[in-house]
Design a protein around this motif. Structure first.
Motif, PDB file in Angstrom:
ATOM      1  N   TRP A 158      37.451  48.735  41.152  1.00 16.35           N
ATOM      2  CA  TRP A 158      37.468  48.365  39.728  1.00 16.35           C
ATOM      3  C   TRP A 158      38.857  47.906  39.295  1.00 16.35           C
ATOM      4  N   LEU A 159      39.910  48.605  39.734  1.00 19.24           N
ATOM      5  CA  LEU A 159      41.274  48.251  39.348  1.00 19.24           C
ATOM      6  C   LEU A 159      41.671  46.897  39.922  1.00 19.24           C
ATOM      7  N   ARG A 160      41.274  46.624  41.167  1.00 19.51           N
ATOM      8  CA  ARG A 160      41.585  45.306  41.764  1.00 19.51           C
ATOM      9  C   ARG A 160      40.912  44.191  40.972  1.00 19.51           C
ATOM     10  N   SER A 161      39.699  44.451  40.496  1.00 20.06           N
ATOM     11  CA  SER A 161      39.014  43.450  39.671  1.00 20.06           C
ATOM     12  C   SER A 161      39.749  43.249  38.346  1.00 20.06           C
ATOM     13  N   ARG A 162      40.262  44.323  37.780  1.00 13.60           N
ATOM     14  CA  ARG A 162      41.042  44.213  36.541  1.00 13.60           C
ATOM     15  C   ARG A 162      42.288  43.363  36.751  1.00 13.60           C
ATOM     16  N   ILE A 163      42.938  43.541  37.894  1.00 11.12           N
ATOM     17  CA  ILE A 163      44.155  42.776  38.190  1.00 11.12           C
ATOM     18  C   ILE A 163      43.815  41.303  38.415  1.00 11.12           C
ATOM     19  N   ARG A 164      42.734  41.017  39.149  1.00 10.92           N
ATOM     20  CA  ARG A 164      42.322  39.618  39.369  1.00 10.92           C
ATOM     21  C   ARG A 164      41.972  38.952  38.040  1.00 10.92           C
ATOM     22  N   ILE A 205      34.801  35.823  36.686  1.00  9.33           N
ATOM     23  CA  ILE A 205      35.765  35.133  37.544  1.00  9.33           C
ATOM     24  C   ILE A 205      36.426  36.119  38.501  1.00  9.33           C
ATOM     25  N   ALA A 206      36.760  37.320  37.986  1.00  8.77           N
ATOM     26  CA  ALA A 206      37.430  38.340  38.806  1.00  8.77           C
ATOM     27  C   ALA A 206      36.581  38.748  40.004  1.00  8.77           C
ATOM     28  N   HIS A 207      35.250  38.645  39.872  1.00  8.51           N
ATOM     29  CA  HIS A 207      34.340  39.031  40.964  1.00  8.51           C
ATOM     30  C   HIS A 207      33.868  37.838  41.797  1.00  8.51           C
ATOM     31  N   SER A 208      34.351  36.650  41.453  1.00 13.64           N
ATOM     32  CA  SER A 208      33.927  35.455  42.191  1.00 13.64           C
ATOM     33  C   SER A 208      34.529  35.441  43.593  1.00 13.64           C
ATOM     34  N   LYS A 209      33.875  34.732  44.505  1.00 14.74           N
ATOM     35  CA  LYS A 209      34.356  34.634  45.889  1.00 14.74           C
ATOM     36  C   LYS A 209      35.739  33.998  45.934  1.00 14.74           C
ATOM     37  N   THR A 210      35.958  33.051  45.032  1.00 15.58           N
ATOM     38  CA  THR A 210      37.257  32.358  45.021  1.00 15.58           C
ATOM     39  C   THR A 210      38.405  33.345  44.813  1.00 15.58           C
ATOM     40  N   MET A 211      38.290  34.211  43.825  1.00 17.66           N
ATOM     41  CA  MET A 211      39.376  35.158  43.536  1.00 17.66           C
ATOM     42  C   MET A 211      39.459  36.268  44.575  1.00 17.66           C
ATOM     43  N   THR A 212      38.307  36.752  45.051  1.00 19.64           N
ATOM     44  CA  THR A 212      38.339  37.838  46.035  1.00 19.64           C
ATOM     45  C   THR A 212      38.822  37.354  47.394  1.00 19.64           C
ATOM     46  N   TYR A 213      38.577  36.072  47.724  1.00 17.36           N
ATOM     47  CA  TYR A 213      39.040  35.536  49.014  1.00 17.36           C
ATOM     48  C   TYR A 213      40.505  35.095  48.955  1.00 17.36           C
TER      49      TYR A 213
END
Length: 274
Positions: free
Chosen positions: A196-202, A242-250
């Motif tokens: 959850w925190l990583r998603s907040r940062i993205r 956007i924070a959970h999109s493949k683009t940001m996570t990759y």
């Protein structure tokens, strides 16, 4: 009650000068704004001697509970007594209340004093869980909700704080929190909190890229083609999606966020438990 406290101390201490000093400490008074106020009961808040004197006073409660064969745990003025049923709990609560109010001249906090299951009640931030190996401590759900709210405030999209200061702030907060609650069982919760925190940062990263040109330029730096960067920079999806999109996570992988200074709470917890 000062007289009762001095009586308890005198059962172990016979030095008249030491007893005199303790009495002077108790009656030294406090400043209420610019006015001096006498103290006729209680101990000075924040005084180095106050916790010790409070434990000497409440040792009378420990002695009573031990004589009656109760299982209990007490930390300062916070105490849990474990019995086999709710009915027994209500009976013990009545008896202990009478002892504290009549014998020790203390006042019970009725709002915080209750009879309930140790699997739900909070004690020093913890509650108990049970598995095939027996009982174990775990952070109470209120504590979990509170730390998540604190991190949400820290990573708020409108905060004007540098990355360096933000990462330092999060690390200081979470290291202290994990040091205290690390004795509890919470592996799954910390894994979820990490994600959850990583998603907040993205989400925050995307928000801080504000302009389309900035997003386009940053995405190219992260390895996207110009066409891909143009398409993604023009997206109308919300920040959280956007924070959970493949683009940001990759592009902003877990490892990359750690290099930016984001604490890995799961790893930190493992180190603390060693």
């Amino acid at each position: 009650n000062h007289d009762l406290l001095m009586n308890f101390i005198q059962q172990q201490v016979t030095d008249p000068w030491l007893l005199h000093l303790i009495r002077r400490f108790l009656t030294s008074g406090v400043m209420n704004g610019k006015l001096f106020q006498d103290t006729t009961e209680g101990t000075p808040q924040g005084g180095n001697l106050s916790p010790l004197l409070a434990n000497i006073y409440l040792n009378e409660l420990d002695t009573l509970l031990t004589k009656r064969g109760h299982q209990f745990v007490r930390y300062a003025d916070d105490c849990n007594i474990y019995v086999k049923s709710k009915r027994a709990g209500e009976r013990v609560l009545r008896n202990v209340t009478v002892f504290l109010e009549n014998r020790l001249k203390l006042t019970i906090n009725c709002q915080k004093t209750t009879v309930g299951s140790p699997l739900r009640l909070k004690f020093l931030g913890f509650t108990l869980g049970v598995d095939r190996n027996g009982a174990y401590p775990r952070p109470h759900k209120v504590v979990k909700q509170r730390i998540k709210r604190a991190l949400k405030v820290m990573t708020g999209r409108s905060r004007g704080i540098s990355w360096l200061m933000l990462m330092k702030e999060i690390k200081q907060k979470m290291r202290g929190w994990l040091q205290y609650y690390g004795i509890g069982k919470m592996k799954k919760f910390i894994q979820h909190l990490d994600e959850w925190l990583r998603s907040r940062i993205r989400q925050l990263i995307w928000k801080r890229w504000k302009k389309l040109k900035t997003r386009y330029r940053q995405l190219i730096k992260l390895g996207m083609t110009r066409e891909q960067a143009k398409t993604f920079a023009n997206t109308r999806k919300g920040y959280w999606r956007i924070a959970h999109s493949k683009t940001m996570t990759y592009t902003y992988t877990n490892q990359k966020l750690e290099r930016l200074g984001l604490i890995n709470m799961s790893k930190t917890l493992q180190q603390i438990k060693k």
